[in-house]
Write a protein that holds these residues in place. Structure first.
Motif, PDB file in Angstrom:
ATOM      1  N   ARG A 176       4.725   0.880  -0.152  1.00 41.00           N
ATOM      2  CA  ARG A 176       5.249   1.099  -1.490  1.00 41.00           C
ATOM      3  C   ARG A 176       6.264   2.234  -1.475  1.00 41.00           C
ATOM      4  O   ARG A 176       6.034   3.264  -0.843  1.00 41.00           O
ATOM      5  CB  ARG A 176       4.084   1.448  -2.419  1.00 41.00           C
ATOM      6  N   PRO A 214       8.163   5.599  -2.358  1.00 44.07           N
ATOM      7  CA  PRO A 214       7.591   6.851  -2.870  1.00 44.07           C
ATOM      8  C   PRO A 214       7.750   6.951  -4.379  1.00 44.07           C
ATOM      9  O   PRO A 214       8.812   6.641  -4.929  1.00 44.07           O
ATOM     10  CB  PRO A 214       8.409   7.936  -2.161  1.00 44.07           C
ATOM     11  N   SER A 256       0.834  -1.194   0.000  1.00 48.61           N
ATOM     12  CA  SER A 256       0.000   0.000   0.000  1.00 48.61           C
ATOM     13  C   SER A 256       0.872   1.249   0.000  1.00 48.61           C
ATOM     14  O   SER A 256       2.056   1.204   0.325  1.00 48.61           O
ATOM     15  CB  SER A 256      -0.915   0.017   1.226  1.00 48.61           C
ATOM     16  N   ARG A 257       0.262   2.367  -0.342  1.00 43.88           N
ATOM     17  CA  ARG A 257       0.930   3.650  -0.165  1.00 43.88           C
ATOM     18  C   ARG A 257       0.946   4.000   1.315  1.00 43.88           C
ATOM     19  O   ARG A 257       0.086   3.571   2.076  1.00 43.88           O
ATOM     20  CB  ARG A 257       0.211   4.743  -0.949  1.00 43.88           C
TER      21      ARG A 257
END
Length: 228
Positions: free
Chosen positions: A185, A187, A105-106
């Protein structure tokens, strides 16, 4: 550190711990206003209802809808292994194979992930209800109420699961070398559609999460910390 199995007996569990009534109210009010105004505008052609559409968009983005979706998964679990915060129910479903996670995920979606700290790595734990102290943690959070430009210019502090309208907060000082912090994740670089610097993130040695039942949580923590 990998997350252990949730096999230990729980002293305290709280689902949807960030969902106080003001957040829920704003989360439904503004999207409903947007839908109702847009529908009425389409049917009547009266551009007066464009005001409702604009207010609905603004309220959904800045006041309620997005914040409700972001904070809905947040929960708390206290058991004999340690303290868990974040998307605990989602994690349990993923482990059971109901909805396995296939990619990282971000960092902005950290409230959907699970942070775990074993008791040996808990350096301090308390439930805070004093508003001045809560405001300090809210400011440390990753841009609640800030614009996307402002948020992108600062690092997301992993473990600070702040939420709008919170009135009680579980706070932990943790030893990051022994705690379990989710992987995210890397950047992404800026693009034509998303200019600017990549969103940075780093684990915080202080974790916090809202609670709707501070006294029950205090009782559970006292029960665990007082055991031999």
């Amino acid at each position: 550190m990998n997350l252990p199995e949730m096999t230990q007996p729980a002293y305290y569990t709280e689902e949807r711990s960030a969902l106080r009534w003001p957040l829920v109210l704003h989360g439904f009010l503004w999207p409903l206003l947007l839908v109702a105004s847009f529908t009425t505008l389409a049917v009547t052609g009266d551009y007066v209802f464009m005001i409702g559409v604009i207010l609905g968009i603004f309220g959904s983005v800045g006041l309620g809808g997005i914040h409700l979706a972001e904070n809905r998964p947040v929960g708390i679990r206290v058991d004999s292994a340690g303290i868990w915060i974040g998307g605990i129910r989602r994690y349990e479903r993923a482990r059971a194979g109901v909805k396995p996670q296939t990619k990282l995920s971000r960092a902005r979606a950290q409230r959907r992930q699970v942070f775990f700290c074993p008791w040996d790595a808990v350096q301090r734990v308390e439930v805070i209800t004093e508003r001045r102290e809560i405001r300090k943690f809210a400011k440390l959070g990753e841009g609640v109420g800030a614009s996307r430009t402002e948020t992108a210019s600062r690092a997301i502090r992993l473990g600070l699961l702040t939420a709008p309208y919170m009135r009680a907060v579980l706070v932990l000082n943790v030893d990051l070398s022994a705690a379990s912090v989710p992987r995210f994740r890397p950047p992404a670089e800026g693009s034509f559609w998303k200019p600017g610097s990549p969103q940075r993130f780093a684990p915080s040695p202080v974790w916090c999460v809202p609670t709707r039942h501070p006294e029950q949580l205090r009782t559970a923590l006292a029960q665990v910390t007082s055991r031999p």
